[in-house]
Design a protein around this motif. Structure first.
Motif, PDB file in Angstrom:
ATOM      1  N   THR A 120      18.780 -68.362 -71.865  1.00 54.22           N
ATOM      2  CA  THR A 120      18.324 -69.277 -70.815  1.00 54.22           C
ATOM      3  C   THR A 120      19.393 -70.303 -70.494  1.00 54.22           C
ATOM      4  OG1 THR A 120      16.017 -69.008 -71.518  1.00 54.22           O
ATOM      5  CG2 THR A 120      16.540 -70.927 -70.153  1.00 54.22           C
ATOM      6  N   VAL A 121      20.021 -70.842 -71.544  1.00 55.32           N
ATOM      7  CA  VAL A 121      21.109 -71.813 -71.339  1.00 55.32           C
ATOM      8  C   VAL A 121      22.260 -71.163 -70.578  1.00 55.32           C
ATOM      9  CG1 VAL A 121      22.865 -73.196 -72.520  1.00 55.32           C
ATOM     10  CG2 VAL A 121      20.504 -73.203 -73.348  1.00 55.32           C
ATOM     11  N   LEU A 122      22.641 -69.939 -70.976  1.00 57.22           N
ATOM     12  CA  LEU A 122      23.702 -69.225 -70.273  1.00 57.22           C
ATOM     13  C   LEU A 122      23.326 -68.987 -68.811  1.00 57.22           C
ATOM     14  CD1 LEU A 122      24.668 -66.543 -72.960  1.00 57.22           C
ATOM     15  CD2 LEU A 122      26.077 -68.479 -72.208  1.00 57.22           C
ATOM     16  N   GLY A 123      22.063 -68.651 -68.574  1.00 55.10           N
ATOM     17  CA  GLY A 123      21.601 -68.429 -67.207  1.00 55.10           C
ATOM     18  C   GLY A 123      21.667 -69.687 -66.365  1.00 55.10           C
ATOM     19  N   VAL A 124      21.283 -70.828 -66.945  1.00 50.69           N
ATOM     20  CA  VAL A 124      21.325 -72.104 -66.208  1.00 50.69           C
ATOM     21  C   VAL A 124      22.772 -72.472 -65.909  1.00 50.69           C
ATOM     22  CG1 VAL A 124      20.855 -74.565 -66.360  1.00 50.69           C
ATOM     23  CG2 VAL A 124      19.120 -72.920 -67.097  1.00 50.69           C
ATOM     24  N   ILE A 125      23.661 -72.261 -66.885  1.00 49.88           N
ATOM     25  CA  ILE A 125      25.093 -72.539 -66.649  1.00 49.88           C
ATOM     26  C   ILE A 125      25.610 -71.659 -65.510  1.00 49.88           C
ATOM     27  CG2 ILE A 125      27.415 -72.351 -67.633  1.00 49.88           C
ATOM     28  CD1 ILE A 125      26.163 -73.091 -70.353  1.00 49.88           C
ATOM     29  N   GLY A 126      25.233 -70.373 -65.523  1.00 43.10           N
ATOM     30  CA  GLY A 126      25.638 -69.475 -64.442  1.00 43.10           C
ATOM     31  C   GLY A 126      25.114 -69.935 -63.098  1.00 43.10           C
ATOM     32  N   PHE A 127      23.859 -70.390 -63.073  1.00 47.59           N
ATOM     33  CA  PHE A 127      23.276 -70.909 -61.829  1.00 47.59           C
ATOM     34  C   PHE A 127      24.066 -72.103 -61.305  1.00 47.59           C
ATOM     35  CE2 PHE A 127      20.530 -74.586 -60.677  1.00 47.59           C
ATOM     36  CZ  PHE A 127      20.312 -74.249 -59.349  1.00 47.59           C
ATOM     37  N   VAL A 128      24.393 -73.059 -62.180  1.00 47.18           N
ATOM     38  CA  VAL A 128      25.126 -74.268 -61.762  1.00 47.18           C
ATOM     39  C   VAL A 128      26.501 -73.907 -61.220  1.00 47.18           C
ATOM     40  CG1 VAL A 128      26.183 -76.411 -62.584  1.00 47.18           C
ATOM     41  CG2 VAL A 128      23.869 -75.796 -63.325  1.00 47.18           C
ATOM     42  N   VAL A 129      27.195 -73.006 -61.935  1.00 48.32           N
ATOM     43  CA  VAL A 129      28.559 -72.632 -61.522  1.00 48.32           C
ATOM     44  C   VAL A 129      28.546 -71.946 -60.161  1.00 48.32           C
ATOM     45  CG1 VAL A 129      30.509 -71.103 -62.058  1.00 48.32           C
ATOM     46  CG2 VAL A 129      29.458 -72.475 -63.872  1.00 48.32           C
ATOM     47  N   ILE A 130      27.655 -70.980 -59.966  1.00 46.00           N
ATOM     48  CA  ILE A 130      27.621 -70.250 -58.701  1.00 46.00           C
ATOM     49  C   ILE A 130      27.111 -71.134 -57.558  1.00 46.00           C
ATOM     50  CG2 ILE A 130      26.640 -68.267 -57.508  1.00 46.00           C
ATOM     51  CD1 ILE A 130      28.841 -67.646 -59.560  1.00 46.00           C
ATOM     52  N   PHE A 131      26.133 -71.984 -57.851  1.00 46.73           N
ATOM     53  CA  PHE A 131      25.640 -72.915 -56.832  1.00 46.73           C
ATOM     54  C   PHE A 131      26.771 -73.812 -56.345  1.00 46.73           C
ATOM     55  CE2 PHE A 131      23.414 -76.551 -55.088  1.00 46.73           C
ATOM     56  CZ  PHE A 131      22.295 -75.984 -54.494  1.00 46.73           C
ATOM     57  N   TRP A 132      27.592 -74.263 -57.276  1.00 46.12           N
ATOM     58  CA  TRP A 132      28.720 -75.144 -56.947  1.00 46.12           C
ATOM     59  C   TRP A 132      29.818 -74.392 -56.189  1.00 46.12           C
ATOM     60  CZ3 TRP A 132      33.680 -75.540 -59.737  1.00 46.12           C
ATOM     61  CH2 TRP A 132      34.451 -76.620 -59.293  1.00 46.12           C
ATOM     62  N   LEU A 133      30.032 -73.101 -56.547  1.00 45.28           N
ATOM     63  CA  LEU A 133      31.100 -72.309 -55.917  1.00 45.28           C
ATOM     64  C   LEU A 133      30.692 -71.690 -54.580  1.00 45.28           C
ATOM     65  CD1 LEU A 133      32.567 -70.331 -58.972  1.00 45.28           C
ATOM     66  CD2 LEU A 133      33.636 -72.235 -57.760  1.00 45.28           C
ATOM     67  N   THR A 134      29.400 -71.709 -54.265  1.00 44.11           N
ATOM     68  CA  THR A 134      28.910 -71.013 -53.074  1.00 44.11           C
ATOM     69  C   THR A 134      29.623 -71.421 -51.780  1.00 44.11           C
ATOM     70  OG1 THR A 134      26.746 -70.405 -53.943  1.00 44.11           O
ATOM     71  CG2 THR A 134      26.886 -70.741 -51.569  1.00 44.11           C
ATOM     72  N   PRO A 135      29.814 -72.719 -51.491  1.00 49.43           N
ATOM     73  CA  PRO A 135      30.526 -73.060 -50.246  1.00 49.43           C
ATOM     74  C   PRO A 135      31.923 -72.456 -50.172  1.00 49.43           C
ATOM     75  CG  PRO A 135      29.433 -74.988 -51.157  1.00 49.43           C
ATOM     76  CD  PRO A 135      29.336 -73.916 -52.196  1.00 49.43           C
ATOM     77  N   TRP A 136      32.618 -72.425 -51.309  1.00 52.20           N
ATOM     78  CA  TRP A 136      33.970 -71.845 -51.335  1.00 52.20           C
ATOM     79  C   TRP A 136      33.906 -70.333 -51.149  1.00 52.20           C
ATOM     80  CZ3 TRP A 136      36.187 -68.910 -55.582  1.00 52.20           C
ATOM     81  CH2 TRP A 136      37.541 -68.612 -55.396  1.00 52.20           C
ATOM     82  N   LEU A 137      32.940 -69.668 -51.814  1.00 50.70           N
ATOM     83  CA  LEU A 137      32.803 -68.217 -51.687  1.00 50.70           C
ATOM     84  C   LEU A 137      32.515 -67.809 -50.247  1.00 50.70           C
ATOM     85  CD1 LEU A 137      30.642 -67.424 -54.865  1.00 50.70           C
ATOM     86  CD2 LEU A 137      33.015 -66.753 -54.490  1.00 50.70           C
ATOM     87  N   VAL A 138      31.574 -68.508 -49.623  1.00 48.10           N
ATOM     88  CA  VAL A 138      31.172 -68.167 -48.259  1.00 48.10           C
ATOM     89  C   VAL A 138      32.225 -68.586 -47.240  1.00 48.10           C
ATOM     90  CG1 VAL A 138      29.442 -68.578 -46.459  1.00 48.10           C
ATOM     91  CG2 VAL A 138      28.723 -68.245 -48.846  1.00 48.10           C
ATOM     92  N   GLY A 139      32.827 -69.752 -47.470  1.00 52.33           N
ATOM     93  CA  GLY A 139      33.758 -70.294 -46.475  1.00 52.33           C
ATOM     94  C   GLY A 139      35.162 -69.752 -46.569  1.00 52.33           C
TER      95      GLY A 139
END
Length: 506
Positions: free
Chosen positions: A100-119
């Motif tokens: 669960t902790v690993l999943g939450v960390i993954g969520f935070v990282v991808i949520f933060w990287l999303t603008p860069w990934l899309v843009g």
């Protein structure tokens, strides 16, 4: 070994579990063939490309569980074999908290990287950027669900309840493709489609939790964290993660190196036969998913004893995979040129048929290597296989670069096959060290593989289509006879006859 424990090595049970596991892969694949054209027509190529990335995105993050899902399978199965059921609740809940902790960390990282990934990373058309941004934000929410589900499957697999697992995986696999189609009458936007996929992942977590509680009621009755399980979990999981990262690199890196050394056209000539042959790896993968918990349990039961049941399980795994792969790979090898010509044209056939023939041999070695790979991990030595793969990677890449420079894409196929053979040999030797009882059948199995490779080589000599059909017919008739009379046990024959609807005694 008790009658209940001995049940683990029986061919009927293993075969049934493999069939269920294969069904969970094949049925969603067939649904995908039907639904993908509908989706492309409904949402357009650009949105479908982004949806495909979303599917890949969700599936790929299941690898970032640090090997804890596979570690759970091994450790829980070991507890079952040692009759230490009291340890299972602490082990499961400790792993679930970690995942669960690993999943939450993954969520935070991808949520933060999303603008860069899309843009910046993805070339998303300007008119789709806003809906893609919202869809990817939503998609990041699914990461904890994906990782937790991997852990729950690991626990259920340890109890070898593959029929029940399949009862969840098939509907969820179908939903992955049918869900987006169901949205089309209401919207063609990516955002609601991804919302449906995320909802499906949430439902999958709940379904797996309910199934686990049903199979392992003591987990529901005792919620506790066991700090003593952290070391074995990370010890297993860490080394398994190394193999999970390095092996896919060696399996797929050849296409990138071909593009760098030769050309993208050469990549196309190589990838086309590669994709056909490598699709067959779903068969040994399904077998090994069943073998891992069974091997872990029997090794724990036979700790310090004569490991004849572990050896029997090992030999059954090799035999079943060989029986399943050899006929398919022989047909591919014989009709490589004709099949490619019919499917993608003569130019691809001229450039790719020899590549396909060599890769057929390589896939046989690679598929068989998964059995000793599973045994090494089941025996508590995932570091052995991980260190082997770390050693192989630079040698393989150097050999691949040299072979491409001298022999083109045929050289890549030769090096890939050579690496698969050496990897299988090294893992087999490790297995013989861990379970010396496997040596009794080593000579017989080695001769079988040698004969198979010889037949693959002979198959390349035929040019006339009638000769090819006659050769395949004669070889496969003899193969079926030998397997039926000298490999399969009486119970396995009866189980196969019942599956075919035949009611007479064999």
């Amino acid at each position: 070994m008790s009658a209940e424990d001995n049940e683990l090595t029986r061919g009927g049970r293993l075969a049934k579990n493999v069939v269920w596991n294969l069904l969970s892969i094949i049925v969603p694949f067939l649904v995908a063939i039907i639904t993908i054209p509908i989706l492309i027509d409904g949402i357009g190529k650009d949105r479908f490309g982004l949806l495909a990335i979303s599917w890949m995105f969700v599936g790929y993050f299941s690898l970032f569980d640090f090997g804890l899902g596979r570690a759970l399978t091994v450790l829980v199965a070991k507890c079952l074999g040692e009759h230490q059921h009291h340890k299972i609740p602490g082990l499961v809940w400790t792993a679930m908290i970690l995942m669960t902790v690993l999943g939450v960390i993954g969520f935070v990282v991808i949520f933060w990287l999303t603008p860069w990934l899309v843009g910046s990373v993805l070339k998303v058309p300007s008119e789709l950027q806003q809906e893609t941004l919202k869809a990817f934000y939503l998609l990041s929410v699914s990461i904890p669900f994906v990782i937790i589900t991997v852990g729950l499957r690991g626990v259920i697999a340890a109890y070898q309840q593959f029929k029940l697992l399949t009862a969840i995986r098939i509907p969820m696999g179908i939903f992955t493709f049918v869900g987006p189609v169901a949205v089309l009458p209401f919207s063609t936007s990516l955002y609601p489609i991804v919302a449906v996929l995320v909802a499906g992942r949430f439902i999958a977590v709940l379904a797996h939790f309910m199934l686990m509680f049903r199979i392992v009621p003591e987990v529901r009755q005792h919620y506790r964290i066991d700090p003593g399980q952290l070391r074995p979990l990370f010890g297993f999981g860490g080394w398994m993660t190394v193999s999970n990262i390095v092996v896919p690199l060696m399996v797929s890196m050849d296409r990138f190196v071909i593009g760098a050394v030769l050309s993208v056209t050469a990549v196309a000539f190589y990838t086309t036969p590669y994709e056909i042959v490598f699709r067959l790896m779903v068969i040994p993968t399904a077998f090994v998913a069943v073998l891992l918990p069974a091997q872990s349990t029997t090794l724990a039961i036979e700790q310090g004893q004569d490991r004849k049941y572990s050896a029997e399980l090992f030999n059954k795994g090799l035999s079943y995979i060989f029986i399943a792969l050899f006929p398919l790979l022989l047909v591919i090898s014989v009709f490589s040129f004709d099949g490619l010509k019919l499917w993608v044209g003569e130019e691809f056939a001229d450039n790719g048929y020899q590549v396909m023939q060599w890769l057929a041999v390589g896939v046989l070695f690679y598929g068989l290597s998964l059995v000793p790979f599973s045994l090494v991990q089941s025996a508590g030595h995932p570091d052995w296989s991980a260190k082997l793969h770390l050693l192989e990677l630079p040698i393989y890449l150097a050999g691949l670069w040299w072979a491409l420079s001298h022999y083109g894409i045929l050289g890549a196929a030769l090096i890939w096959t050579l690496r698969a053979w050496l990897d299988a040999l090294a893992l087999y030797m490790m297995s013989l060290t861990l379970v010396p009882e496997c040596r009794a059948s080593a000579m017989r199995f080695g001769l079988s593989v040698l004969m198979a490779v010889t037949l693959f080589v002979v198959a390349t000599q035929f040019q006339d289509l009638l000769e090819k059909f006659l050769f395949v017919g004669i070889v496969l008739t003899g193969f079926i006879y030998l397997v039926w009379r000298h490999v399969l046990e009486q119970k396995e024959r009866l189980w196969l006859l019942r599956g075919l609807g035949v009611r007479r005694e064999c």
